[in-house]
Design a protein around this motif. Sequence first.
Motif, mmCIF file in Angstrom:
data_model
loop_
_atom_site.group_PDB
_atom_site.id
_atom_site.type_symbol
_atom_site.label_atom_id
_atom_site.label_comp_id
_atom_site.label_asym_id
_atom_site.label_seq_id
_atom_site.Cartn_x
_atom_site.Cartn_y
_atom_site.Cartn_z
ATOM 1 N N PHE A 30 -4.685 11.249 -6.288
ATOM 2 C CA PHE A 30 -3.632 11.214 -5.273
ATOM 3 C C PHE A 30 -3.053 12.591 -4.996
ATOM 4 N N GLU A 34 0.739 11.045 -1.126
ATOM 5 C CA GLU A 34 0.228 9.708 -1.408
ATOM 6 C C GLU A 34 0.974 9.061 -2.571
ATOM 7 N N LEU A 38 2.883 5.464 -2.684
ATOM 8 C CA LEU A 38 2.655 4.488 -3.753
ATOM 9 C C LEU A 38 3.982 4.083 -4.389
ATOM 10 N N GLN A 42 5.787 0.411 -4.346
ATOM 11 C CA GLN A 42 6.212 -0.250 -5.578
ATOM 12 C C GLN A 42 7.709 -0.582 -5.535
ATOM 13 N N LYS A 60 4.260 1.821 4.254
ATOM 14 C CA LYS A 60 4.510 1.398 2.878
ATOM 15 C C LYS A 60 4.258 -0.099 2.722
ATOM 16 N N VAL A 63 0.516 -0.501 2.533
ATOM 17 C CA VAL A 63 0.059 -0.098 1.202
ATOM 18 C C VAL A 63 0.398 -1.186 0.182
ATOM 19 N N LEU A 67 -2.203 -3.152 -2.096
ATOM 20 C CA LEU A 67 -2.089 -3.170 -3.562
ATOM 21 C C LEU A 67 -2.076 -4.595 -4.102
ATOM 22 N N THR A 86 -6.597 1.842 -7.732
ATOM 23 C CA THR A 86 -5.330 2.040 -7.024
ATOM 24 C C THR A 86 -5.492 3.008 -5.867
ATOM 25 N N GLU A 87 -6.264 4.070 -6.058
ATOM 26 C CA GLU A 87 -6.489 5.033 -4.968
ATOM 27 C C GLU A 87 -7.110 4.354 -3.757
ATOM 28 N N VAL A 90 -4.463 2.133 -1.972
ATOM 29 C CA VAL A 90 -3.457 2.898 -1.224
ATOM 30 C C VAL A 90 -4.054 3.474 0.055
#
Length: 178
Positions: A30, A34, A38, A42, A60, A63, A67, A86-87, A90
């Motif tokens: 990331f 980025e 993330l 979250q 967001k 994303v 996720l 995760t990359e 995202v």
Amino acid sequence: KLIRCCSVILLVVLAGALAARVTSLDAAGFSEDEMDKLHGAQAYRTGDFAFDGEHPALMKLAVLASLEAAAAWNAHKPARAPIIQTETAVRLPNALAGAAISIVLFLLVTRWFSPLTGLIAGWLWAFDVNAIAINRIAKEDTFVVLFLLVASLLYERAKQVGRADPRRAQRWFAAAGA
């Protein structure tokens, strides 16, 4: 026959655009920007919508949805299926939006010129190295371009409808504005 041919070619262009954008999205770590997205996603998961006001809420949310989908996939994936990193999760919304731009460009340029010119424009976007590079990272630019082109397409539709029925055109103008 021309529409069927254009449809097949357009599907090939879209498949190529997707492949170029989604292959090995987790190959690099990331960037700081980025990581901010993330962390913002979250925070959204916990109901904190005030966190990280610097980045667009829609991005967001995209994303966060990615996720969550990746987590669900990883929890219930078939035995030999790969884990979604995760990359990848995202960056996936941007990659999908970038590929979708090829279709929107085709539709917009076809409206202005011809189906052949639209196919060329869509193909050029789909395989342009710079466009692919930007679409493979979680940056706002891809969403801005997508929404600008969609708004332009809706506006062009409104102008076309407005020639025969100005009242009906208002909903197309409203959609373009939205």
